[in-house]
Write an enzyme that holds these catalytic residues in place. Structure first.
Site, PDB file in Angstrom:
ATOM      1  N   HIS A  30       0.838  -1.200   0.000  1.00 35.72           N
ATOM      2  CA  HIS A  30       0.000   0.000   0.000  1.00 35.72           C
ATOM      3  C   HIS A  30       0.875   1.253   0.000  1.00 35.72           C
ATOM      4  O   HIS A  30       0.716   2.143   0.821  1.00 35.72           O
ATOM      5  CB  HIS A  30      -0.944  -0.001   1.215  1.00 35.72           C
ATOM      6  CG  HIS A  30      -1.963  -1.090   1.180  1.00 35.72           C
ATOM      7  ND1 HIS A  30      -2.659  -1.502   2.291  1.00 35.72           N
ATOM      8  CD2 HIS A  30      -2.402  -1.853   0.161  1.00 35.72           C
ATOM      9  CE1 HIS A  30      -3.488  -2.485   1.945  1.00 35.72           C
ATOM     10  NE2 HIS A  30      -3.346  -2.713   0.661  1.00 35.72           N
TER      11      HIS A  30
HETATM   12  C1  LIG Z   1       0.283  -7.633  -4.782  1.00 40.78           C
HETATM   13  C2  LIG Z   1      -0.609  -6.476  -4.409  1.00 40.78           C
HETATM   14  C3  LIG Z   1      -1.800  -6.730  -3.737  1.00 40.78           C
HETATM   15  C4  LIG Z   1      -2.631  -5.673  -3.372  1.00 40.78           C
HETATM   16  N1  LIG Z   1      -3.816  -5.938  -2.753  1.00 40.78           N
HETATM   17  C5  LIG Z   1      -4.667  -4.937  -2.489  1.00 40.78           C
HETATM   18  C6  LIG Z   1      -5.950  -5.209  -1.931  1.00 40.78           C
HETATM   19  O1  LIG Z   1      -6.329  -6.362  -1.668  1.00 40.78           O
HETATM   20  N2  LIG Z   1      -6.779  -4.158  -1.671  1.00 40.78           N
HETATM   21  C7  LIG Z   1      -6.411  -2.868  -1.925  1.00 40.78           C
HETATM   22  O2  LIG Z   1      -7.204  -1.939  -1.683  1.00 40.78           O
HETATM   23  N3  LIG Z   1      -5.183  -2.582  -2.434  1.00 40.78           N
HETATM   24  C8  LIG Z   1      -4.322  -3.580  -2.738  1.00 40.78           C
HETATM   25  N4  LIG Z   1      -3.096  -3.317  -3.279  1.00 40.78           N
HETATM   26  C9  LIG Z   1      -2.704  -1.897  -3.478  1.00 40.78           C
HETATM   27  C10 LIG Z   1      -3.342  -1.330  -4.734  1.00 40.78           C
HETATM   28  O3  LIG Z   1      -3.206  -2.243  -5.822  1.00 40.78           O
HETATM   29  C11 LIG Z   1      -2.695   0.004  -5.099  1.00 40.78           C
HETATM   30  O4  LIG Z   1      -2.709   0.898  -3.993  1.00 40.78           O
HETATM   31  C12 LIG Z   1      -3.445   0.660  -6.249  1.00 40.78           C
HETATM   32  O5  LIG Z   1      -3.486  -0.189  -7.377  1.00 40.78           O
HETATM   33  C13 LIG Z   1      -2.766   1.961  -6.609  1.00 40.78           C
HETATM   34  O6  LIG Z   1      -3.384   2.484  -7.764  1.00 40.78           O
HETATM   35  P1  LIG Z   1      -2.568   3.396  -8.739  1.00 40.78           P
HETATM   36  O7  LIG Z   1      -3.532   3.871  -9.773  1.00 40.78           O
HETATM   37  O8  LIG Z   1      -1.819   4.418  -7.935  1.00 40.78           O
HETATM   38  O9  LIG Z   1      -1.427   2.472  -9.396  1.00 40.78           O
HETATM   39  P2  LIG Z   1      -1.575   1.158 -10.276  1.00 40.78           P
HETATM   40  O10 LIG Z   1      -2.813   0.405  -9.945  1.00 40.78           O
HETATM   41  O11 LIG Z   1      -0.251   0.455 -10.168  1.00 40.78           O
HETATM   42  O12 LIG Z   1      -1.757   1.727 -11.756  1.00 40.78           O
HETATM   43  C14 LIG Z   1      -0.678   2.233 -12.513  1.00 40.78           C
HETATM   44  C15 LIG Z   1      -0.967   1.940 -13.955  1.00 40.78           C
HETATM   45  O13 LIG Z   1      -0.052   2.648 -14.757  1.00 40.78           O
HETATM   46  C16 LIG Z   1       0.373   1.793 -15.798  1.00 40.78           C
HETATM   47  N5  LIG Z   1       1.643   2.315 -16.280  1.00 40.78           N
HETATM   48  C17 LIG Z   1       2.841   2.275 -15.646  1.00 40.78           C
HETATM   49  N6  LIG Z   1       3.774   2.879 -16.414  1.00 40.78           N
HETATM   50  C18 LIG Z   1       3.159   3.306 -17.521  1.00 40.78           C
HETATM   51  C19 LIG Z   1       3.593   4.009 -18.685  1.00 40.78           C
HETATM   52  N7  LIG Z   1       4.873   4.409 -18.848  1.00 40.78           N
HETATM   53  N8  LIG Z   1       2.686   4.275 -19.640  1.00 40.78           N
HETATM   54  C20 LIG Z   1       1.382   3.886 -19.492  1.00 40.78           C
HETATM   55  N9  LIG Z   1       0.921   3.235 -18.426  1.00 40.78           N
HETATM   56  C21 LIG Z   1       1.804   2.941 -17.455  1.00 40.78           C
HETATM   57  C22 LIG Z   1       0.460   0.420 -15.155  1.00 40.78           C
HETATM   58  O14 LIG Z   1       0.420  -0.599 -16.115  1.00 40.78           O
HETATM   59  C23 LIG Z   1      -0.799   0.454 -14.282  1.00 40.78           C
HETATM   60  O15 LIG Z   1      -1.943  -0.008 -14.979  1.00 40.78           O
HETATM   61  C24 LIG Z   1      -2.260  -4.348  -3.679  1.00 40.78           C
HETATM   62  C25 LIG Z   1      -1.060  -4.100  -4.364  1.00 40.78           C
HETATM   63  C26 LIG Z   1      -0.252  -5.160  -4.735  1.00 40.78           C
HETATM   64  C27 LIG Z   1       1.021  -4.866  -5.505  1.00 40.78           C
END
Ligand SMILES: Cc1cc2nc3c(=O)[nH]c(=O)nc-3n(C[C@H](O)[C@H](O)[C@H](O)COP(=O)(O)OP(=O)(O)OC[C@H]3O[C@@H](n4cnc5c(N)ncnc54)[C@H](O)[C@@H]3O)c2cc1C
Length: 183
Positions: free
Chosen positions: A120
Site C-alpha cells: 500500500h
Molecule cells: C500484490 C498487491 C496486492 C494488493 N492488494 C490490495 C488489496 O487487496 N486491496 C487494496 O485496496 N489494495 C491492494 N493493493 C494496493 C493497490 O493495488 C494500489 O494501492 C493501487 O493499485 C494503486 O493504484 P494506482 O492507480 O496508484 O497504481 P496502479 O494500480 O499500479 O496503476 C498504474 C498503472 O499505470 C500503468 N503504467 C505504468 N507505467 C506506464 C507508462 N509508462 N505508460 C502507461 N501506463 C503505465 C500500469 O500498467 C498500471 O496499470 C495491492 C497491491 C499489490 C502490488
C-alpha cells in the site's frame, strides 16, 4: 473518533515456509494471523539515479527504519498471540510462533526477520496546501511549477489511510476527472 492501529489478516496455510520454526512443518498446516500496522511511521525515498529519464529510480522503502513501527508490531503480535491461545482455538494451536513466552526483544527480532508488506505504498507525489513547501501537488492535483500536468493515483495521498488503497485510488481518479472537466 478513535482510529484503529491494526488490521488482522487471518489466513489458512499449508505452505511449510510460513512456519520455519515448527518441527515437521511440511506435514502440517496452520493459521497465520497477519498483523498490519495501519499507519507506519517509517518513510522511504524515491530518488533519481541519474539525469537520464529512462534510468530506473532508486527506491528505498526503509521498512521498519522507525523503531516505533517495530514496537507497535510487537504489541500487535502480542494481541494475535492472545487470540491464538484463546480456549476456542487451543485444541488446534499446538505451536504458536513466536512462542507465548518469547521476550519482547525476541518478538521484535521475529518482526525484523519475517515482516512482509501489504503493498500500500503512497505519498511519493503528495498533494497539500499551496503554501506547503513539501507538497508536490496543489489541492487540484496540479504539479506545482509545471504547466498542464496533474497526477491522479495513490502517490498523491499525503499519508497512508488506515485501510486498503484501491478504492481511494479510484476515487482520486474520479475526482481528477471532475477537476479537469471543471464539473
Ligand atoms: C500484490 C498487491 C496486492 C494488493 N492488494 C490490495 C488489496 O487487496 N486491496 C487494496 O485496496 N489494495 C491492494 N493493493 C494496493 C493497490 O493495488 C494500489 O494501492 C493501487 O493499485 C494503486 O493504484 P494506482 O492507480 O496508484 O497504481 P496502479 O494500480 O499500479 O496503476 C498504474 C498503472 O499505470 C500503468 N503504467 C505504468 N507505467 C506506464 C507508462 N509508462 N505508460 C502507461 N501506463 C503505465 C500500469 O500498467 C498500471 O496499470 C495491492 C497491491 C499489490 C502490488
Amino acid at each position: 473518533m478513535p482510529r484503529p492501529y491494526f488490521e488482522f489478516l487471518l489466513s489458512y496455510n499449508t505452505d511449510a515456509s510460513y512456519f520455519p520454526d515448527v518441527p515437521d512443518a511440511a506435514e502440517r498446516s496452520g493459521v497465520t494471523i497477519g498483523v498490519v500496522n495501519l499507519q507506519p511511521r517509517s518513510v522511504g525515498t524515491v530518488r533519481l539515479a541519474s539525469a537520464d529519464p529512462l534510468d530506473s529510480p532508486l527506491i528505498d522503502p526503509a521498512y521498519l527504519s522507525d523503531q516505533a513501527d517495530v514496537d507497535l508490531l510487537v504489541k500487535g503480535l502480542r494481541m494475535a498471540q492472545q487470540v491464538a491461545a484463546a480456549p476456542a482455538l487451543k485444541p488446534w494451536a499446538e505451536n504458536i510462533v513466536p512462542a507465548l513466552d518469547a521476550t519482547d526483544e525476541e518478538v521484535a527480532q521475529h518482526v525484523r526477520d519475517d515482516a512482509a508488506i501489504t503493498f500500500h505504498s503512497v505519498g511519493t507525489v503528495r498533494m497539500g496546501r499551496v503554501d506547503d513547501p513539501d507538497a508536490v501537488l496543489d489541492p487540484q492535483l496540479r504539479v506545482k511549477g509545471v504547466q498542464g500536468l496533474r497526477v491522479a493515483d495513490a502517490s498523491v495521498m499525503p499519508d497512508l489511510i488506515r485501510g486498503h488503497t484501491v478504492a481511494p485510488s479510484v476515487f482520486i481518479g474520479w475526482r481528477a476527472a471532475d477537476l479537469i472537466t471543471e464539473r
